[in-house]
Write a protein that holds these residues in place. Structure first.
Motif, PDB file in Angstrom:
ATOM      1  N   GLY A   3       0.787  -1.229   0.000  1.00 28.48           N
ATOM      2  CA  GLY A   3       0.000   0.000   0.000  1.00 28.48           C
ATOM      3  C   GLY A   3       0.815   1.272   0.000  1.00 28.48           C
ATOM      4  N   LEU A   4       2.064   1.211  -0.430  1.00 28.90           N
ATOM      5  CA  LEU A   4       2.951   2.376  -0.371  1.00 28.90           C
ATOM      6  C   LEU A   4       2.745   3.294  -1.569  1.00 28.90           C
ATOM      7  CD1 LEU A   4       6.129   0.439   0.767  1.00 28.90           C
ATOM      8  CD2 LEU A   4       4.946   2.187   2.119  1.00 28.90           C
ATOM      9  N   SER A   5       2.858   4.588  -1.322  1.00 30.48           N
ATOM     10  CA  SER A   5       2.968   5.553  -2.407  1.00 30.48           C
ATOM     11  C   SER A   5       4.399   5.547  -2.915  1.00 30.48           C
ATOM     12  CB  SER A   5       2.594   6.961  -1.915  1.00 30.48           C
ATOM     13  OG  SER A   5       1.248   7.009  -1.481  1.00 30.48           O
ATOM     14  N   THR A   6       4.597   6.040  -4.135  1.00 29.92           N
ATOM     15  CA  THR A   6       5.905   5.945  -4.770  1.00 29.92           C
ATOM     16  C   THR A   6       6.286   7.268  -5.417  1.00 29.92           C
ATOM     17  OG1 THR A   6       5.608   3.589  -5.230  1.00 29.92           O
ATOM     18  CG2 THR A   6       7.245   4.751  -6.554  1.00 29.92           C
ATOM     19  N   GLY A   7       7.539   7.642  -5.231  1.00 31.08           N
ATOM     20  CA  GLY A   7       8.113   8.785  -5.940  1.00 31.08           C
ATOM     21  C   GLY A   7       9.275   8.312  -6.787  1.00 31.08           C
TER      22      GLY A   7
END
Length: 592
Positions: free
Chosen positions: A263-267
């Motif tokens: 469920g991680l956001s990514t940059g």
């Protein structure tokens, strides 16, 4: 009793290492590369067109890639441009200059990220070339690392014959093999151009803390703020190796559809080369919260079925561009040039409902849907919960209040409940729960390990972390109890009070997880290693015993009165929230 041979510890560990060793990357002077008959046009966030003509190793890559490109072109506006380059159609991407974005202020940045994926231009940081100096910034060239080799053949022929027997028309699927090789070999094959292999190095953790958007990184803020609080030690460093990483690949790498783990956001910031980022999205039909959203016949990972109800939008990322991608986002990535990127994972308070949904999807479907896992993400969630607890329940002032959920709104309250539920189900959603002590995912569990699990619940989670899970579960249950007693939740436009929503939502997620696992197994999608429906059922039943109310809802799901085929609420849900008293006043009244 017969005599036993003496144990050779050296032989044991050597055998164990060989057993799980990846294939060695082989050098080849006769590598087949096929030139595309089609010239592809992709648009960057400013609307400038970039043309490319891939040279893949296998014919099926063109066929499958075309299904995504065709779908993306169908979503073009009337002016012949993709939505982000046209002013006539809404886009899943929002553009900001890096400096402009930071002038918004933290709250505005959070609100922008809740609404769309963000592309930042003119980002700071030294750009590089795809050469010895540039690659050495990522990893020493003589180091051995995991490298995807796209030239290798696979057993996809058997997959093709299976599809013919069952009457389906799915295309043949070649799959890159993950090998062990020197990082130098990525550069050597890049120099060969279309005569070299397509190689992609993905396992490149960055040990130096690399944060580009601290105002969105609630995970990093919470890790620092939780030091020395409750049971958290002072000395534990932020898990940079899991949350900060690099990518380096030769031209024409293609990573088919997946969502990022836990469920991680990514940059992702492009340092040299380019990436074309395809985002799958939909406004109708099954939402991303539904347990069949990724296992239905209309969704496939490595090609886009004609019947798919997903839309696709692709953006061309240039050197100096940074993409901030929201959690639980299906995406495909194509590298038209030799490319080096630096990236980071993060959690933002406002996207935690989507993060919880993504965590459960990747738990149930694992390698089918994602390409790795980070067990430390569960600890990060617990530390976020600690900071929320300190501020909202204990009444302490937060240094950066924009990281704390605004529980006067439904979205803020749902973010808080989502973190609470992830903490409560921490053991259930941790892959190590289903492994015996010291058992790797590839190994068959031993008799003694199985007995220890069945008799004493001894699994592969370290003792200290199990204490953290238990403590965090207690804090989360306190918060849910306080919300239930202090918060008035009403249907929008109605005076009807929605009773016991926090506990019903938790029970709904547990029931949905149980049903989801059964559906995945019936589709031959195994998910977390050694986790099967009976073992998951045991964990959920143990969890339901935490409170009588939760036990009743889990045992009789019809009492939940929420859609148990969905992991969360529909996006358009908008309850009205008011408070009889604050959580800190409630805590003081209990004398805690």
């Amino acid at each position: 009793m017969g005599t036993k041979e003496p144990v050779s510890h050296d032989a044991y560990f050597i055998n164990k290492q060989i057993k799980h060793e990846e294939k060695i990357l082989t050098q080849s002077t006769n590598v087949q590369r096929l030139r595309s008959e089609r010239e592809y046009c992709f648009f960057d966030i400013d609307g400038t067109v970039h043309k490319c003509r891939p040279h893949f190793h296998h014919e099926d890559y063109f066929t499958r890639f075309d299904t995504y490109v065709d779908k993306a072109e169908k979503s073009y506006a009337a002016d012949g441009l993709p939505p982000h380059a046209s002013n006539t159609k809404p886009s899943v991407f929002c553009k900001y200059d890096y400096t402009q974005f930071h002038k918004l202020g933290p709250l505005e940045m959070h609100n922008a990220f809740q609404k769309s994926h963000i592309v930042l231009t003119n980002c700071p940081g030294e750009l590089c070339a795809f050469d010895e100096k540039g690659l050495s910034q990522v990893l020493t060239l003589d180091k051995v690392t995991s490298i995807q080799d796209y030239s290798c053949t696979t057993d996809s022929e058997s997959d093709s014959s299976d599809s013919e027997q069952d009457g389906s028309h799915e295309p043949k699927r070649s799959i890159p093999k993950t090998c062990q090789g020197r990082f130098q070999e990525v550069l050597e094959n890049a120099v060969l151009g279309v005569k070299g292999k397509i190689l992609n190095a993905l396992d490149l953790p960055l040990l130096k803390d690399y944060i580009q958007i601290p105002s969105l990184s609630t995970d990093h803020y919470s890790w620092i703020q939780a030091k020395g609080e409750h049971l958290w030690p002072l000395s534990t460093p932020y898990p940079t190796g899991d949350m900060r990483w690099a990518l380096a690949g030769t031209a024409d790498t293609l990573t088919f559809c997946h969502i990022d783990c836990n469920g991680l956001s990514t940059g992702v910031q492009i340092l040299c080369g380019a990436k074309v980022w395809f985002i799958l999205h939909k406004e109708n039909s099954l939402s991303a919260e539904h347990i069949e959203s990724y296992i239905g016949e209309n969704f496939q990972l490595d090609y886009m079925p004609e019947s798919s109800d997903y839309d696709v939008e692709a953006v061309y990322l240039r050197p100096g561009d940074m993409l901030l991608m929201r959690p639980n986002t299906p995406h495909l990535v194509y590298g038209p040039e030799h490319t080096i990127c630096k990236g980071f994972h993060f959690h933002t308070t406002g996207t935690m409902p989507e993060a919880a949904t993504g965590t459960m999807h990747t738990f149930v479907l694992h390698e089918y849907l994602t390409n790795t896992q980070h067990t430390v993400s569960h600890i990060i969630v617990l530390r976020m919960l600690t900071v929320y607890y300190n501020t909202l329940v204990e009444g302490r002032k937060a240094d950066d209040e924009f990281h704390i959920p605004d529980i006067s709104t439904w979205k803020g309250l749902l973010s808080l409940m989502s973190v609470c539920n992830l903490a409560i189900m921490g053991n259930v959603l941790d892959f190590r729960t289903y492994l015996g002590q010291n058992q790797t995912p590839e190994e068959v569990i031993g008799d003694i390990q199985q007995q220890l699990i069945e008799r004493f619940d001894c699994n592969n989670i370290p003792y200290t972390e199990r204490i953290w899970f238990s403590y965090g579960r207690g804090m989360a249950l306190v918060i849910l109890e306080a919300i239930n007693e202090c918060c008035v939740i009403q249907e929008s436009g109605s005076n009807d009070i929605v009773a016991s929503l926090p506990m019903r939502h938790l029970a709904r997620q547990m029931v949905a997880l149980k049903a989801y696992k059964l559906k995945a197994e019936s589709a031959n999608l195994p998910g977390a290693a050694h986790c099967f429906s009976p073992s998951l059922q045991v964990q959920l039943e143990c969890l339901s015993a935490c409170t009588p109310e939760l036990h009743e809802y889990f045992r009789w799901p019809e009492k939940i009165d929420l859609d148990t085929s969905s992991i969360s609420f529909p996006v358009n849900t908008n309850y009205v929230v008011s408070w009889r008293k604050s959580l800190s006043s409630w805590q003081e009244g209990k004398g805690c």
